[in-house]
Design a protein around this motif. Structure first.
Motif, PDB file in Angstrom:
ATOM      1  N   ASP A 138       0.830  -1.216   0.000  1.00 33.27           N
ATOM      2  CA  ASP A 138       0.000   0.000   0.000  1.00 33.27           C
ATOM      3  C   ASP A 138       0.857   1.256   0.000  1.00 33.27           C
ATOM      4  OD1 ASP A 138      -2.234  -1.561   0.003  1.00 33.27           O
ATOM      5  OD2 ASP A 138      -2.734  -1.264   2.117  1.00 33.27           O
ATOM      6  N   ASN A 139       1.975   1.237   0.725  1.00 32.89           N
ATOM      7  CA  ASN A 139       2.831   2.420   0.820  1.00 32.89           C
ATOM      8  C   ASN A 139       3.852   2.496  -0.314  1.00 32.89           C
ATOM      9  OD1 ASN A 139       2.383   4.057   3.506  1.00 32.89           O
ATOM     10  ND2 ASN A 139       2.078   1.919   4.030  1.00 32.89           N
ATOM     11  N   ALA A 185      -3.746  16.504  -9.869  1.00 29.88           N
ATOM     12  CA  ALA A 185      -3.643  15.250  -9.093  1.00 29.88           C
ATOM     13  C   ALA A 185      -2.997  15.539  -7.739  1.00 29.88           C
ATOM     14  CB  ALA A 185      -2.816  14.230  -9.877  1.00 29.88           C
ATOM     15  N   PRO A 186      -3.717  16.243  -6.854  1.00 27.88           N
ATOM     16  CA  PRO A 186      -3.127  16.650  -5.561  1.00 27.88           C
ATOM     17  C   PRO A 186      -2.790  15.484  -4.632  1.00 27.88           C
ATOM     18  CG  PRO A 186      -5.481  17.082  -5.598  1.00 27.88           C
ATOM     19  CD  PRO A 186      -5.112  16.685  -6.992  1.00 27.88           C
ATOM     20  N   HIS A 187      -3.331  14.292  -4.933  1.00 31.71           N
ATOM     21  CA  HIS A 187      -3.088  13.139  -4.055  1.00 31.71           C
ATOM     22  C   HIS A 187      -1.935  12.252  -4.544  1.00 31.71           C
ATOM     23  CE1 HIS A 187      -6.626  14.190  -1.799  1.00 31.71           C
ATOM     24  NE2 HIS A 187      -7.369  14.150  -2.897  1.00 31.71           N
ATOM     25  N   LYS A 244       1.461  17.658   4.193  1.00 31.47           N
ATOM     26  CA  LYS A 244       0.291  16.998   3.613  1.00 31.47           C
ATOM     27  C   LYS A 244       0.585  15.534   3.312  1.00 31.47           C
ATOM     28  CE  LYS A 244      -3.093  17.245  -0.153  1.00 31.47           C
ATOM     29  NZ  LYS A 244      -3.048  15.790  -0.360  1.00 31.47           N
ATOM     30  N   ALA A 245       1.760  15.274   2.748  1.00 33.58           N
ATOM     31  CA  ALA A 245       2.128  13.894   2.413  1.00 33.58           C
ATOM     32  C   ALA A 245       2.230  13.033   3.673  1.00 33.58           C
ATOM     33  CB  ALA A 245       3.449  13.875   1.649  1.00 33.58           C
ATOM     34  N   ILE A 246       2.835  13.570   4.728  1.00 34.30           N
ATOM     35  CA  ILE A 246       2.969  12.835   5.993  1.00 34.30           C
ATOM     36  C   ILE A 246       1.600  12.578   6.613  1.00 34.30           C
ATOM     37  CG2 ILE A 246       3.812  13.023   8.379  1.00 34.30           C
ATOM     38  CD1 ILE A 246       6.276  14.501   7.196  1.00 34.30           C
ATOM     39  N   HIS A 247       0.710  13.548   6.492  1.00 30.72           N
ATOM     40  CA  HIS A 247      -0.649  13.382   7.022  1.00 30.72           C
ATOM     41  C   HIS A 247      -1.406  12.301   6.248  1.00 30.72           C
ATOM     42  CE1 HIS A 247      -5.005  14.239   7.139  1.00 30.72           C
ATOM     43  NE2 HIS A 247      -4.771  14.508   8.421  1.00 30.72           N
ATOM     44  N   ASP A 248      -1.278  12.327   4.920  1.00 35.56           N
ATOM     45  CA  ASP A 248      -2.021  11.386   4.080  1.00 35.56           C
ATOM     46  C   ASP A 248      -1.459   9.974   4.150  1.00 35.56           C
ATOM     47  OD1 ASP A 248      -3.560  13.512   3.373  1.00 35.56           O
ATOM     48  OD2 ASP A 248      -2.761  13.727   1.336  1.00 35.56           O
ATOM     49  N   ALA A 249      -0.148   9.852   4.289  1.00 34.38           N
ATOM     50  CA  ALA A 249       0.488   8.521   4.316  1.00 34.38           C
ATOM     51  C   ALA A 249       1.654   8.543   5.301  1.00 34.38           C
ATOM     52  CB  ALA A 249       0.980   8.145   2.916  1.00 34.38           C
ATOM     53  N   PHE A 301       4.914   6.684   4.500  1.00 29.79           N
ATOM     54  CA  PHE A 301       5.673   7.073   3.304  1.00 29.79           C
ATOM     55  C   PHE A 301       6.819   7.957   3.773  1.00 29.79           C
ATOM     56  CE2 PHE A 301       5.719  10.044  -0.573  1.00 29.79           C
ATOM     57  CZ  PHE A 301       6.613   9.234  -1.260  1.00 29.79           C
ATOM     58  N   ARG A 302       8.042   7.438   3.760  1.00 26.49           N
ATOM     59  CA  ARG A 302       9.140   8.027   4.510  1.00 26.49           C
ATOM     60  C   ARG A 302       9.890   9.199   3.838  1.00 26.49           C
ATOM     61  NH1 ARG A 302      10.815   4.990   8.837  1.00 26.49           N
ATOM     62  NH2 ARG A 302      13.044   5.315   8.492  1.00 26.49           N
ATOM     63  N   PRO A 303      10.008   9.264   2.506  1.00 24.72           N
ATOM     64  CA  PRO A 303      10.776  10.362   1.896  1.00 24.72           C
ATOM     65  C   PRO A 303      10.372  11.770   2.324  1.00 24.72           C
ATOM     66  CG  PRO A 303      10.390   8.674   0.272  1.00 24.72           C
ATOM     67  CD  PRO A 303       9.608   8.271   1.485  1.00 24.72           C
ATOM     68  N   PRO A 304       9.061  12.094   2.460  1.00 25.19           N
ATOM     69  CA  PRO A 304       8.710  13.462   2.877  1.00 25.19           C
ATOM     70  C   PRO A 304       9.302  13.857   4.232  1.00 25.19           C
ATOM     71  CG  PRO A 304       6.787  12.359   1.968  1.00 25.19           C
ATOM     72  CD  PRO A 304       7.850  11.321   2.108  1.00 25.19           C
TER      73      PRO A 304
END
Length: 348
Positions: free
Chosen positions: A153-154, A190-192, A219-224, A227-230
């Motif tokens: 998923d990630n 495609a903001p997501h 936003k990226a950290i909040h959504d996923a 997901f480590r790069p952000p």
């Protein structure tokens, strides 16, 4: 006189073989002394002998292999425990060793994919996922299926969803206005797409647009959250902005995901040193060194931590070791030397 036979009559009142009334007492089968001696010498067939030898060989092989199987099982459970404790560097070593001996052990493959992912070794995680594709169809362990789904998923966030945009980006230099414009326009539609967001945040970091970096990364950290790069992009931004307390807190979030993340430990130690938490920084730096004693990142961080804890002799010794290693960027080594010799200030 009636001739006796070899038939054993368990209901006889005397010897069960020759019916002699004088039988030996204390045995389950009544036999006289002579018959008991004769039966004890009864010949064993060749088939029985070979069968016994075969069973003996199997037992001996099992006994010889048992310690190996037992150790492998113990090591595997140790790796599972490391994973539960989110100590993924230790877990990765265990599962790698297990798969070298038992390459078809599917559970170890799944656990190794998880460990590689949280150790930020995406190339290894991807290659193992490719190997597991056929085997995964036969997975019936719900815990393993759930663990694997977390990674799959990630993993999707690492690739830009629109292949046309991805191909166009490959033709552009990252730090050019054209690249930036392409990403900005695409994210409006495609903001997501978190891969595109992380890519644009990295571009913004290069041009010191820290507000843009922070907005995209948050936003990226909040959504996923996995997901480590952000995290790493934003940590670099916070360091440049001298927001050390915020950086310390964010790097701790990475360490919650993986207590043995070398990259997270190094940046965490950096923020501790910037905040003058020198004793704590030395502990963190030694943890990083214990995980990867031959990496320039761990050695540089430990040299700095020793310097600020007045352990100058050890700091210089580590510097000398770094000088003997092939350096990709000599400027970093020069910067370290200037800091630990007090020629360049490290703190604001």
């Amino acid at each position: 006189m009636e001739e006796s036979s070899n038939h054993i009559n368990r209901r006889a009142t005397g010897c069960a073989k020759c019916h002699n009334p004088k039988y030996e007492r204390g045995y389950k089968v009544r036999l006289c002394k002579n018959c008991r001696r004769e039966l004890s010498r009864y010949p064993i067939t060749r088939e029985v002998i070979w069968g016994a030898l075969g069973v003996s060989v199997i037992l001996l092989l099992a006994l010889f292999r048992l310690p190996t199987y037992f150790k492998a099982g113990v090591d595997y459970m140790k790796g599972v425990q490391f994973a539960k404790e989110r100590r993924y560097t230790s877990a990765e070593k265990i599962f790698t060793a297990t798969l070298q001996k038992y390459p078809e052990h599917t559970s170890s493959v799944v656990h190794l994919i998880t460990a590689a992912y949280f150790n930020d070794d995406l190339s290894r995680a991807d290659s193992l996922l490719a190997v597991l594709t056929d085997k995964a169809k036969n997975l019936d362990d719900t815990d393993l299926i759930e663990e694997l789904s977390v990674i799959t998923d990630n993993s999707q966030y690492y690739n830009i969803q629109d292949h046309t945009i991805d191909s166009l980006l490959n033709t552009l230099v990252t730090d050019t206005p054209a690249c930036r414009k392409l990403l900005e326009d695409y994210l409006l539609k495609a903001p997501h797409d978190l891969a595109a967001a992380a890519k644009l945040a990295s571009v913004y970091l290069d041009i010191n647009n820290y507000k843009g970096v922070d907005s995209l990364c948050r936003k990226a950290i909040h959504d996923a959250p996995l997901f480590r790069p952000p995290y790493y992009i934003m940590l670099a931004s916070l360091k440049e902005q001298k927001k050390y307390k915020e950086g310390l807190d964010l790097s701790q979030q990475l360490l919650v995901q993986n207590k043995e993340s070398l990259s997270a430990l190094v940046i965490f130690t950096t923020f501790q040193l910037k905040l003058k938490k020198d004793k704590e920084a030395l502990i963190s730096a030694r943890q990083a060194f214990d995980l990867a004693p031959d990496t320039p990142e761990a050695l540089t961080t430990l040299s700095l931590a020793c310097h600020f804890n007045h352990q100058q002799e050890e700091s210089n010794r580590i510097l000398a070791k770094l000088k003997n290693m092939p350096a990709k960027d000599s400027s970093q080594l020069e910067e370290l030397q200037n800091i630990i010799t007090d020629k360049t200030p490290y703190r604001d």
